[in-house]
Design a protein around this motif. Sequence first.
Motif, PDB file in Angstrom:
ATOM      1  N   PHE A   5       0.834  -1.214   0.000  1.00 32.96           N
ATOM      2  CA  PHE A   5       0.000   0.000   0.000  1.00 32.96           C
ATOM      3  C   PHE A   5       0.867   1.262   0.000  1.00 32.96           C
ATOM      4  N   ASN A   6       1.921   1.252   0.823  1.00 28.14           N
ATOM      5  CA  ASN A   6       2.820   2.414   0.871  1.00 28.14           C
ATOM      6  C   ASN A   6       3.543   2.614  -0.457  1.00 28.14           C
ATOM      7  N   THR A   7       3.920   1.517  -1.105  1.00 27.07           N
ATOM      8  CA  THR A   7       4.593   1.611  -2.397  1.00 27.07           C
ATOM      9  C   THR A   7       3.674   2.216  -3.452  1.00 27.07           C
ATOM     10  N   GLU A   8       2.418   1.757  -3.485  1.00 29.82           N
ATOM     11  CA  GLU A   8       1.457   2.295  -4.441  1.00 29.82           C
ATOM     12  C   GLU A   8       1.176   3.775  -4.159  1.00 29.82           C
ATOM     13  N   LYS A   9       1.074   4.122  -2.894  1.00 31.86           N
ATOM     14  CA  LYS A   9       0.815   5.523  -2.537  1.00 31.86           C
ATOM     15  C   LYS A   9       1.989   6.406  -2.937  1.00 31.86           C
ATOM     16  N   LEU A  10       3.220   5.905  -2.718  1.00 33.61           N
ATOM     17  CA  LEU A  10       4.405   6.645  -3.107  1.00 33.61           C
ATOM     18  C   LEU A  10       4.471   6.826  -4.620  1.00 33.61           C
ATOM     19  N   PHE A  11       4.085   5.775  -5.337  1.00 40.93           N
ATOM     20  CA  PHE A  11       4.069   5.859  -6.796  1.00 40.93           C
ATOM     21  C   PHE A  11       3.045   6.886  -7.275  1.00 40.93           C
ATOM     22  N   ASP A  12       1.863   6.900  -6.645  1.00 38.90           N
ATOM     23  CA  ASP A  12       0.834   7.886  -7.014  1.00 38.90           C
ATOM     24  C   ASP A  12       1.339   9.312  -6.771  1.00 38.90           C
ATOM     25  N   TRP A  13       2.027   9.533  -5.660  1.00 41.39           N
ATOM     26  CA  TRP A  13       2.579  10.862  -5.391  1.00 41.39           C
ATOM     27  C   TRP A  13       3.603  11.246  -6.460  1.00 41.39           C
TER      28      TRP A  13
END
Length: 294
Positions: A5-13
């Motif tokens: 989840f953190n990886t996907e959120k970082l990618f979205d940012w």
Amino acid sequence: MQQQFNTEKLFDWFVHALLALICVVVLYPLVFVLAASISSPEAVMRGEVWLWPKQITLIGYYRVFQNSEILTGYTNTIIYTVVGTAINLVMSIAAAFPLSRRDFYGRNLFAALMVFTMFFSGGMIPSYLLVKDLGMLNSMWALIIPGAVSVYNILIMRTFFQNGIPQEMQEAASIDGCSNIGTLVKIVLPLSMPIIAVMILFYSVGHWNSYFSALIYLTDRDQYPLQLFLREILIQGQMQEMLGVGDDTNANVVLEGEAIKYALVIVANLPIFLLYPFLQKYFAKGVMIGAIKG
């Protein structure tokens, strides 16, 4: 799970930051030119204008609309764009529709011959001699007829007709006694508004921004398009800056030229800016539907 989840959120940012940066890079020149066109020329030349206008003045726009040649060029460009886009659209549809039909014998051969012209051409000198022999020099047809067909756009339209409109509908119309022209007019074209809007945008922008053909084929200033006058003003402004501003008279000329330059850029591009919002929804839809589907 939490790490994913953190990886996907970082990618979205990261994606949002990258898109914001691209928007700034694309929009800033437009904002700067708009601000410079209504700012004092002295402030612009001193580098004081970055985002907001300084010492607002409309002297540039006043000089632009006071110049009869610029108004003539504006009128000519509108005529060339409207007539040229209409001819381009008719020719592209007339070529793309037969190439999209399964029952058209030799369609692949004709498509290959068209694609061949994308890589090899006669060149500038033979093209000029042909236009001259056809008696089109110093006329709007010299700017429209040589580019009446774009192979790239024909291929886009053909792909749309093949993938965006079910062949069964055309076959049903044929069984009901509809001719090929009737099928095109009554079925294909009403369902092809997205790709037609895309072609209108492509062709109109091309005609509006074109200046090189006019530079080659036109010598009568009454036939010049707006972009040719804009080119002259930009070159004159650069020459004046290179020669310097020794006295007050030359300084005033350079300052007015600077104001005219930015104002004319806004005036020259305003119609295209106004056209795009009306076609934007068709633009994205038309390109996606015309793409090859897996």
